[in-house]
Design a protein around this motif. Structure first.
Motif, PDB file in Angstrom:
ATOM      1  N   UNK A  58      -2.516 -10.824  -2.713  1.00 51.93           N
ATOM      2  CA  UNK A  58      -1.966  -9.714  -1.941  1.00 51.93           C
ATOM      3  C   UNK A  58      -2.224 -10.028  -0.482  1.00 51.93           C
ATOM      4  N   UNK A  59      -1.145 -10.346   0.242  1.00 51.52           N
ATOM      5  CA  UNK A  59      -1.290 -10.765   1.636  1.00 51.52           C
ATOM      6  C   UNK A  59      -1.580  -9.575   2.542  1.00 51.52           C
ATOM      7  N   UNK A  60      -0.811  -8.518   2.390  1.00 44.23           N
ATOM      8  CA  UNK A  60      -0.991  -7.308   3.192  1.00 44.23           C
ATOM      9  C   UNK A  60      -0.632  -6.100   2.343  1.00 44.23           C
ATOM     10  N   UNK A  61      -1.098  -4.943   2.787  1.00 46.27           N
ATOM     11  CA  UNK A  61      -0.716  -3.668   2.172  1.00 46.27           C
ATOM     12  C   UNK A  61      -0.071  -2.812   3.243  1.00 46.27           C
ATOM     13  N   UNK A  62       1.178  -2.449   3.023  1.00 41.79           N
ATOM     14  CA  UNK A  62       1.926  -1.639   3.988  1.00 41.79           C
ATOM     15  C   UNK A  62       1.854  -0.177   3.560  1.00 41.79           C
ATOM     16  N   UNK A  63       1.215   0.605   4.381  1.00 41.95           N
ATOM     17  CA  UNK A  63       1.051   2.017   4.047  1.00 41.95           C
ATOM     18  C   UNK A  63       2.205   2.828   4.628  1.00 41.95           C
ATOM     19  N   UNK A  64       2.759   3.687   3.819  1.00 41.54           N
ATOM     20  CA  UNK A  64       3.872   4.545   4.213  1.00 41.54           C
ATOM     21  C   UNK A  64       3.370   5.982   4.338  1.00 41.54           C
ATOM     22  N   UNK A  66       4.920   8.474   3.174  1.00 39.05           N
ATOM     23  CA  UNK A  66       5.249   9.141   1.919  1.00 39.05           C
ATOM     24  C   UNK A  66       5.219   8.095   0.803  1.00 39.05           C
ATOM     25  N   UNK A  67       4.644   8.449  -0.329  1.00 41.41           N
ATOM     26  CA  UNK A  67       4.663   7.552  -1.478  1.00 41.41           C
ATOM     27  C   UNK A  67       3.533   6.534  -1.453  1.00 41.41           C
ATOM     28  N   UNK A  68       3.562   5.651  -2.468  1.00 38.59           N
ATOM     29  CA  UNK A  68       2.523   4.653  -2.620  1.00 38.59           C
ATOM     30  C   UNK A  68       2.690   3.528  -1.597  1.00 38.59           C
ATOM     31  N   UNK A  69       1.585   2.902  -1.177  1.00 41.58           N
ATOM     32  CA  UNK A  69       1.708   1.761  -0.255  1.00 41.58           C
ATOM     33  C   UNK A  69       2.362   0.569  -0.956  1.00 41.58           C
TER      34      UNK A  69
END
Length: 406
Positions: A58-64, A66-69
Motif C-alpha cells: 500500500x503506497x498511500x492512503x487517500x482520505x476522502x 465522504x466514504x472509505x479511504x
C-alpha cells in the motif's frame, strides 16, 4: 485454438493486473478495474493474493471527506532483487533490478568473439553478474533469481542452449552450469523473446498488442507478439527471421544456407556489402565487430560517401525483409533494437520508411509504424528480469500465463 479453461482465464487476469501496475504506476483497485476491464470482485481477489505474497504494497492512503479511504497500490520494489543478463557473442551485460523492475546496478564485460568454449562464456556471465550485485551491495538472500538470455535456440523448460550457431554449441546445459556457480535459481531464454516481452510491458505494448521487435547485431531476428501473446513456436524457435530468404542462392550464411536475411543485415553482412563497394575502406580493417560498426557510425556522421552508400544498400535490404514480415503477419508496428540499430538506426529507419510502400501490400500499409525502440536501458536484460519475476511469482503460487506461451 484450444478452448480456454477457467484456470487459463484466471492466470490471464493475474497477468493483466500486474501489467496494469507496471503501466499505470501506483493505482487504486478502481483504476485497475477500469484499465483491465476485469470485474471489481476479480481485481479485489487478485490484489489480495499479491498483497499476501508481498509483491504489492500500500503506497498511500487517500482520505476522502465522504466514504472509505482509497488505498493506492504499487509493486513492492524491496521485496527482492533480480538480475537480467544479456549474453551475446561479443559481450555480457548484467543489470540488477528491484522487484518493480527498476534498474539499480549494472556491469558489462567484453567477450572475445573468437572464443566459444562454454566454460569461458559461463565465467563471463558469473563475473558480470557478481560485479553488478557488488555495485549495489545486495544481500545474497535478497536475490530471487537470475534471468540469462543466450543467443541461438534455447529450451527454457530444460535450461538448455540447444544450438548457438556462432559458437557451434549443441545441447549445452547452461542453466545447471550457472546455478552451480551463482548459487541462485537461473532462468534461460532467447533474446528475441526477452526483447519482445520488454516491449510488451514497457514499450509499444502500451499502444498495441501486435508487433515485431527486430534485433540487429551480430545476428538478426524478430520477436513477435500477436494480440498480446508472445509467439514462441513449437520449440521456442519462432522469430528466426534472420534465416528466412532474402536472395535465392545469395551470400553464404553462417547457418549453412545461402541468401539469408542475416547474410545481408548482420554485422558480417554489412562488412561484405562494404567490401563490394570499396574493398579497401579503412572500416574493414577493424578487427572486432563493435569497432567496425562504430567506424561506420562515425563515417556516416562525417558524410563519408562510401558509408552513405552502405547505409542506402542496407536500408534497401532491410525494407524488403521487413516487408515480408508485414505481408505475412499483418504486423502494424515494427520496432528496431540491438546495438547495430542503436549505432546507425538514425540513417536506416528514415530510408526504410520511404521504401516500404514499394514492398508492402496496400492492405497492410495503412498505419504501419517503423521506429526505434524506446525501452530504456538494455531491453534484453529487462525482458529476462520480467521472465524471472514471472518464475518467482509462480513459485509463490501466483501463476502467470506462460508469457506467455512457454
Amino acid at each position: 485454438m484450444p478452448r480456454q479453461t477457467s484456470h487459463d482465464l484466471r492466470n490471464k487476469s493475474r497477468f493483466e493486473v500486474l501489467h496494469a501496475l507496471f503501466t499505470l504506476g501506483p493505482s487504486t483497485r478502481q483504476e485497475l478495474t477500469r484499465h483491465t476491464g476485469l470485474s471489481t470482485a476479480t481485481v479485489a481477489t487478485l490484489v489480495n493474493e499479491f498483497l499476501a505474497a508481498g509483491v504489492l504494497q500500500i503506497a498511500t492512503v487517500e482520505r476522502r471527506t465522504v466514504g472509505r479511504p482509497y488505498e493506492r497500490l504499487s509493486i513492492a520494489p524491496d521485496r527482492g532483487r533480480i538480475v537480467g543478463v544479456d549474453v551475446a557473442e561479443t559481450y555480457v551485460d548484467a543489470t540488477v533490478f528491484d522487484l518493480g523492475l527498476g534498474p539499480i546496478g549494472h556491469s558489462a564485460i567484453a567477450l572475445d568473439e573468437h572464443k566459444n568454449d562454454p566454460a569461458y562464456v559461463v565465467d563471463g556471465i558469473v563475473t558480470a553478474t557478481q560485479n553488478a550485485l557488488a555495485a549495489v551491495t545486495a544481500d545474497p538472500a535478497e536475490l530471487i533469481g537470475v534471468g540469462v538470455s543466450m543467443p541461438g535456440q534455447v529450451q527454457p523448460d530444460a535450461g538448455v542452449s540447444v544450438f548457438a550457431p556462432n559458437w557451434q554449441w549443441h545441447d549445452v546445459r547452461i542453466e545447471e552450469m550457472l546455478e552451480s556457480r551463482l548459487g541462485s535459481s537461473v532462468y534461460v531464454d532467447n533474446p528475441l523473446k526477452a526483447i519482445t516481452l520488454a516491449e510488451m510491458w514497457f514499450g509499444v505494448g502500451q499502444v498495441t498488442g501486435t508487433m515485431a521487435v527486430v534485433n540487429l547485431g551480430t545476428g538478426v531476428g524478430a520477436g513477435i507478439a500477436i494480440e498480446g501473446t508472445l509467439i514462441r513456436g513449437a520449440t521456442n524457435n519462432a522469430g528466426e527471421w534472420g534465416h528466412t530468404l532474402l536472395q535465392l542462392d545469395g551470400r553464404q550464411c553462417r547457418c549453412g544456407r545461402r541468401g539469408c536475411v542475416e547474410a545481408y543485415l548482420g554485422v558480417h553482412g554489412l562488412e561484405m556489402t562494404l567490401a563490394e563497394i570499396d574493398p579497401d575502406h579503412p572500416a574493414l580493417r577493424q578487427p572486432l565487430q563493435r569497432g567496425f560498426v562504430d567506424a561506420v557510425a562515425a563515417g556516416l556522421t562525417a558524410d563519408d560517401p562510401v558509408l552513405i552508400e552502405l547505409a542506402r544498400r542496407t536500408a534497401h535490404y532491410l525494407a524488403a525483409a521487413l516487408a515480408d514480415l508485414v505481408n505475412l503477419l499483418n504486423i502494424p508496428y515494427l520496432t528496431l533494437t540491438g546495438w547495430t540499430s542503436t549505432a546507425i538506426g538514425q540513417w536506416l529507419i528514415p530510408a526504410v520508411r520511404e521504401e516500404l510502400p514499394s514492398h508492402v501490400l496496400p492492405g497492410s500499409l495503412a498505419g504501419l509504424v517503423v521506429e526505434a525502440s524506446a525501452v530504456p536501458g538494455n531491453p534484453v536484460a529487462l525482458g529476462m528480469a520480467a521472465f524471472t519475476l514471472e518464475q518467482y511469482l509462480g513459485q509463490l503460487g501466483v501463476d502467470l500465463p506462460r508469457s506467455l506461451n512457454r
